[in-house]
Design a protein around this motif. Sequence first.
Motif, short mmCIF file in Angstrom:
data_model
loop_
_atom_site.label_atom_id
_atom_site.label_comp_id
_atom_site.label_asym_id
_atom_site.label_seq_id
_atom_site.Cartn_x
_atom_site.Cartn_y
_atom_site.Cartn_z
N ARG A 165 26.93 -9.26 47.60
CA ARG A 165 26.13 -8.05 47.72
C ARG A 165 24.82 -8.24 46.96
O ARG A 165 24.76 -8.12 45.75
CB ARG A 165 26.89 -6.85 47.16
N PRO A 166 23.75 -8.53 47.70
CA PRO A 166 22.44 -8.64 47.04
C PRO A 166 21.86 -7.24 46.78
O PRO A 166 22.01 -6.34 47.61
CB PRO A 166 21.60 -9.41 48.05
N LEU A 167 21.23 -7.07 45.63
CA LEU A 167 20.59 -5.81 45.29
C LEU A 167 19.07 -6.00 45.33
O LEU A 167 18.57 -7.10 45.14
CB LEU A 167 21.03 -5.34 43.90
N LYS A 168 18.36 -4.92 45.54
CA LYS A 168 16.89 -4.97 45.62
C LYS A 168 16.27 -5.51 44.33
O LYS A 168 15.19 -6.08 44.35
CB LYS A 168 16.33 -3.59 45.94
N SER A 169 16.95 -5.34 43.20
CA SER A 169 16.44 -5.78 41.91
C SER A 169 16.45 -7.30 41.76
O SER A 169 15.87 -7.84 40.82
CB SER A 169 17.30 -5.19 40.79
N GLY A 170 17.12 -7.99 42.67
CA GLY A 170 17.28 -9.44 42.57
C GLY A 170 18.64 -9.84 42.05
O GLY A 170 19.01 -11.02 42.09
N VAL A 171 19.41 -8.89 41.55
CA VAL A 171 20.79 -9.18 41.15
C VAL A 171 21.60 -9.44 42.41
O VAL A 171 21.43 -8.75 43.42
CB VAL A 171 21.40 -8.00 40.36
N VAL A 172 22.46 -10.45 42.36
CA VAL A 172 23.37 -10.74 43.46
C VAL A 172 24.78 -10.64 42.90
O VAL A 172 25.12 -11.31 41.92
CB VAL A 172 23.13 -12.14 44.07
N ILE A 173 25.59 -9.80 43.51
CA ILE A 173 26.97 -9.62 43.07
C ILE A 173 27.86 -10.49 43.95
O ILE A 173 27.80 -10.43 45.17
CB ILE A 173 27.39 -8.14 43.15
N LEU A 174 28.66 -11.32 43.29
CA LEU A 174 29.57 -12.23 43.97
C LEU A 174 31.00 -11.90 43.56
O LEU A 174 31.27 -11.68 42.37
CB LEU A 174 29.25 -13.67 43.58
N HIS A 175 31.91 -11.90 44.52
CA HIS A 175 33.34 -11.73 44.24
C HIS A 175 34.03 -13.03 44.62
O HIS A 175 33.83 -13.53 45.73
CB HIS A 175 33.95 -10.61 45.08
N TYR A 176 34.83 -13.55 43.71
CA TYR A 176 35.61 -14.75 43.94
C TYR A 176 37.07 -14.50 43.61
O TYR A 176 37.38 -13.74 42.69
CB TYR A 176 35.14 -15.90 43.04
N GLN A 177 37.95 -15.19 44.32
CA GLN A 177 39.38 -15.20 43.99
C GLN A 177 39.80 -16.66 43.82
O GLN A 177 39.27 -17.53 44.52
CB GLN A 177 40.21 -14.56 45.09
#
Length: 181
Positions: A165-177
Amino acid sequence: MRKVIMWDMVSVDGFFEAPGHDIDWFVFEDELAAYIGETQMEAGTLLFGRVTYEMMAAYWPSAEGDIATFMNGAEKFVFSKTLQSADWNNTTLISADAVAEVERLKQRAGGTIFVFGSADFAATLTARGLVDEYRLGINPVLLGKGTPLFQNIPERTKLDLTHIRPLKSGVVILHYQPARA
């Protein structure tokens, strides 16, 4: 069985805090607050190591808003052999075997268990295979030095990417298992 999810903000170069426990480089804005509201409010239990607990306990009791209400009301466990007390609302201090306690918590009824920060504690859980999911908010910054999020990991652990999930702020949220064998 309850899931243990490790959630951390991290720099592109892999640090979750700058020297001196500095986290003022985290990008926190409305889109990230919305993500937290969507994904973390279902947590039944929060786990912390001593340093992260002390930072959180110093901030959240006087904060306001939905996240503060959640943080202050949630069941919390702090794992430390040096703390004498844990006075933040709904907090239990555990000085015994952290692995055995987390295994017991996973067996109890309740919502998801979240680990915030707490690199040493999280490394212990990772080494014992107790983390079911890693959620990382990659911040658009290079710190150069600080505390690496993943340290003292005893062996290579393959992860499967399950969500981006990329955010407009430049933060990218990644989910891993952890990858299934």
